[in-house]
Design a protein around this motif. Structure first.
Motif, PDB file in Angstrom:
ATOM      1  N   ASP A  77       0.837  -1.208   0.000  1.00  0.00           N
ATOM      2  CA  ASP A  77       0.000   0.000   0.000  1.00  0.00           C
ATOM      3  C   ASP A  77       0.869   1.255   0.000  1.00  0.00           C
ATOM      4  O   ASP A  77       0.528   2.252  -0.639  1.00  0.00           O
ATOM      5  N   LEU A  78       1.995   1.195   0.704  1.00  0.00           N
ATOM      6  CA  LEU A  78       2.925   2.332   0.718  1.00  0.00           C
ATOM      7  C   LEU A  78       3.535   2.538  -0.667  1.00  0.00           C
ATOM      8  O   LEU A  78       3.678   3.673  -1.129  1.00  0.00           O
ATOM      9  N   ALA A  79       3.876   1.454  -1.338  1.00  0.00           N
ATOM     10  CA  ALA A  79       4.422   1.551  -2.699  1.00  0.00           C
ATOM     11  C   ALA A  79       3.407   2.221  -3.621  1.00  0.00           C
ATOM     12  O   ALA A  79       3.755   3.111  -4.404  1.00  0.00           O
ATOM     13  N   ASN A  80       2.150   1.821  -3.500  1.00  0.00           N
ATOM     14  CA  ASN A  80       1.097   2.430  -4.326  1.00  0.00           C
ATOM     15  C   ASN A  80       0.898   3.903  -3.973  1.00  0.00           C
ATOM     16  O   ASN A  80       0.753   4.739  -4.860  1.00  0.00           O
ATOM     17  N   ALA A  81       0.902   4.220  -2.690  1.00  0.00           N
ATOM     18  CA  ALA A  81       0.671   5.597  -2.248  1.00  0.00           C
ATOM     19  C   ALA A  81       1.788   6.535  -2.698  1.00  0.00           C
ATOM     20  O   ALA A  81       1.544   7.716  -2.951  1.00  0.00           O
ATOM     21  N   THR A  82       3.006   6.022  -2.813  1.00  0.00           N
ATOM     22  CA  THR A  82       4.164   6.859  -3.149  1.00  0.00           C
ATOM     23  C   THR A  82       4.603   6.709  -4.602  1.00  0.00           C
ATOM     24  O   THR A  82       5.564   7.361  -5.022  1.00  0.00           O
ATOM     25  N   SER A  83       3.922   5.869  -5.351  1.00  0.00           N
ATOM     26  CA  SER A  83       4.281   5.596  -6.754  1.00  0.00           C
ATOM     27  C   SER A  83       5.735   5.156  -6.887  1.00  0.00           C
ATOM     28  O   SER A  83       6.458   5.598  -7.783  1.00  0.00           O
ATOM     29  N   LEU A  84       6.149   4.279  -5.991  1.00  0.00           N
ATOM     30  CA  LEU A  84       7.503   3.730  -6.036  1.00  0.00           C
ATOM     31  C   LEU A  84       7.422   2.239  -6.348  1.00  0.00           C
ATOM     32  O   LEU A  84       6.518   1.548  -5.863  1.00  0.00           O
ATOM     33  N   LEU A  85       8.350   1.763  -7.139  1.00  0.00           N
ATOM     34  CA  LEU A  85       8.428   0.337  -7.428  1.00  0.00           C
ATOM     35  C   LEU A  85       8.915  -0.391  -6.182  1.00  0.00           C
ATOM     36  O   LEU A  85       9.696   0.148  -5.399  1.00  0.00           O
ATOM     37  N   ALA A  86       8.461  -1.623  -6.017  1.00  0.00           N
ATOM     38  CA  ALA A  86       8.791  -2.402  -4.818  1.00  0.00           C
ATOM     39  C   ALA A  86      10.294  -2.488  -4.544  1.00  0.00           C
ATOM     40  O   ALA A  86      10.710  -2.291  -3.399  1.00  0.00           O
ATOM     41  N   PRO A  87      11.157  -2.771  -5.542  1.00  0.00           N
ATOM     42  CA  PRO A  87      12.593  -2.845  -5.235  1.00  0.00           C
ATOM     43  C   PRO A  87      13.159  -1.512  -4.727  1.00  0.00           C
ATOM     44  O   PRO A  87      13.973  -1.487  -3.803  1.00  0.00           O
ATOM     45  N   SER A  88      12.700  -0.403  -5.315  1.00  0.00           N
ATOM     46  CA  SER A  88      13.167   0.916  -4.862  1.00  0.00           C
ATOM     47  C   SER A  88      12.677   1.194  -3.448  1.00  0.00           C
ATOM     48  O   SER A  88      13.434   1.667  -2.601  1.00  0.00           O
ATOM     49  N   LEU A  89      11.413   0.906  -3.203  1.00  0.00           N
ATOM     50  CA  LEU A  89      10.856   1.144  -1.868  1.00  0.00           C
ATOM     51  C   LEU A  89      11.569   0.294  -0.831  1.00  0.00           C
ATOM     52  O   LEU A  89      11.873   0.765   0.266  1.00  0.00           O
ATOM     53  N   SER A  90      11.869  -0.944  -1.176  1.00  0.00           N
ATOM     54  CA  SER A  90      12.578  -1.829  -0.243  1.00  0.00           C
ATOM     55  C   SER A  90      13.915  -1.225   0.172  1.00  0.00           C
ATOM     56  O   SER A  90      14.271  -1.219   1.354  1.00  0.00           O
ATOM     57  N   ARG A  91      14.651  -0.701  -0.790  1.00  0.00           N
ATOM     58  CA  ARG A  91      15.944  -0.074  -0.512  1.00  0.00           C
ATOM     59  C   ARG A  91      15.773   1.183   0.344  1.00  0.00           C
ATOM     60  O   ARG A  91      16.501   1.413   1.301  1.00  0.00           O
ATOM     61  N   ILE A  92      14.762   1.980   0.024  1.00  0.00           N
ATOM     62  CA  ILE A  92      14.500   3.206   0.778  1.00  0.00           C
ATOM     63  C   ILE A  92      14.117   2.875   2.212  1.00  0.00           C
ATOM     64  O   ILE A  92      14.612   3.498   3.161  1.00  0.00           O
ATOM     65  N   LEU A  93      13.251   1.887   2.397  1.00  0.00           N
ATOM     66  CA  LEU A  93      12.825   1.499   3.744  1.00  0.00           C
ATOM     67  C   LEU A  93      13.999   0.974   4.568  1.00  0.00           C
ATOM     68  O   LEU A  93      14.124   1.280   5.761  1.00  0.00           O
ATOM     69  N   ARG A  94      14.865   0.204   3.922  1.00  0.00           N
ATOM     70  CA  ARG A  94      16.045  -0.312   4.617  1.00  0.00           C
ATOM     71  C   ARG A  94      16.913   0.848   5.125  1.00  0.00           C
ATOM     72  O   ARG A  94      17.367   0.855   6.264  1.00  0.00           O
ATOM     73  N   ASP A  95      17.107   1.859   4.272  1.00  0.00           N
ATOM     74  CA  ASP A  95      17.915   3.012   4.657  1.00  0.00           C
ATOM     75  C   ASP A  95      17.236   3.819   5.768  1.00  0.00           C
ATOM     76  O   ASP A  95      17.876   4.175   6.761  1.00  0.00           O
ATOM     77  N   LEU A  96      15.952   4.110   5.607  1.00  0.00           N
ATOM     78  CA  LEU A  96      15.239   4.901   6.617  1.00  0.00           C
ATOM     79  C   LEU A  96      15.158   4.164   7.950  1.00  0.00           C
ATOM     80  O   LEU A  96      15.273   4.780   9.010  1.00  0.00           O
ATOM     81  N   GLU A  97      14.993   2.850   7.886  1.00  0.00           N
ATOM     82  CA  GLU A  97      14.966   2.055   9.120  1.00  0.00           C
ATOM     83  C   GLU A  97      16.342   2.066   9.785  1.00  0.00           C
ATOM     84  O   GLU A  97      16.451   2.221  11.006  1.00  0.00           O
ATOM     85  N   GLY A  98      17.388   1.949   8.981  1.00  0.00           N
ATOM     86  CA  GLY A  98      18.750   2.002   9.526  1.00  0.00           C
ATOM     87  C   GLY A  98      19.072   3.335  10.180  1.00  0.00           C
ATOM     88  O   GLY A  98      19.862   3.397  11.123  1.00  0.00           O
TER      89      GLY A  98
END
Length: 192
Positions: A77-98
């Motif tokens: 749902d976050l990927a859809n809300a932000t218009s980000l592809l899943a692989p890009s969002l995964s990388r972004i979430l990993r960085d923001l979580e870190g």
């Protein structure tokens, strides 16, 4: 002659010209995707330096803004809300979580899925960026006009909704001539 005028001239080879090939295509300067892209870039250029001040990319900021609007959200749902592809969002979430700006927890209803929320530090970053962001919005609105900005946003929302309601289009390589498939690097699927 402007750079845009140069782009409007047909880019044809001598052989194509001699074969009287005509391509009916709207001028580059009237291309809706390009017009929207140029407007987006002009607007984002105003925001980029403030985001860089906080060591954020545009996409990271987009994710934080989306998370600020909800208590918690599933990754898809976050990927859809932000218009980000899943692989890009995964990388972004990993960085923001870190960096401690978001929290991730398993979805109790389906442990294969994750629920994402903004952390207290993430909220502090949002609060710190907000005055810069609002100052830029005010600057753009003052230059463009508040009423025109409201109209533009309403029209863009309406355009989005209208285009999203159009039936899906599906194009197949089989619809292309052998010559075109060769030119664009596609091969006809072999019959079995």
């Amino acid at each position: 002659m402007t750079e845009t005028d140069d782009l409007q001239a047909p880019a044809q080879t001598d052989a194509a010209r001699s074969a009287s090939v005509t391509v009916k295509l709207r001028s580059f300067s009237r291309s809706l995707p390009m017009t929207l892209l140029l407007a987006r870039e002009a607007v984002m250029n105003r925001f980029r330096s403030s985001l860089h001040l906080f060591n954020l990319t545009e996409q990271q900021w987009r994710v934080l803004r989306a998370l600020n609007a909800v208590r918690e959200i599933e990754v898809t749902d976050l990927a859809n809300a932000t218009s980000l592809l899943a692989p890009s969002l995964s990388r972004i979430l990993r960085d923001l979580e870190g960096r401690g700006l978001i929290r991730r927890r398993p979805d109790p209803a389906d442990l294969r899925r994750a629920l994402i929320s903004i952390s207290d530090d993430g909220l502090k970053v949002i609060a710190a960026v907000a005055p810069y962001s609002e100052e830029i919005y005010a600057e753009v609105e003052a230059a463009f006009g508040a009423e025109r900005m409201e109209t533009l946003q309403a029209l863009l929302k309406e355009l989005t909704e209208t285009v999203n309601q159009l039936p899906d289009r599906s194009y197949r390589a089989d619809d292309l001539s052998d010559d075109l498939r060769d030119i664009v690097g596609l091969r006809r699927a072999r019959s079995r």
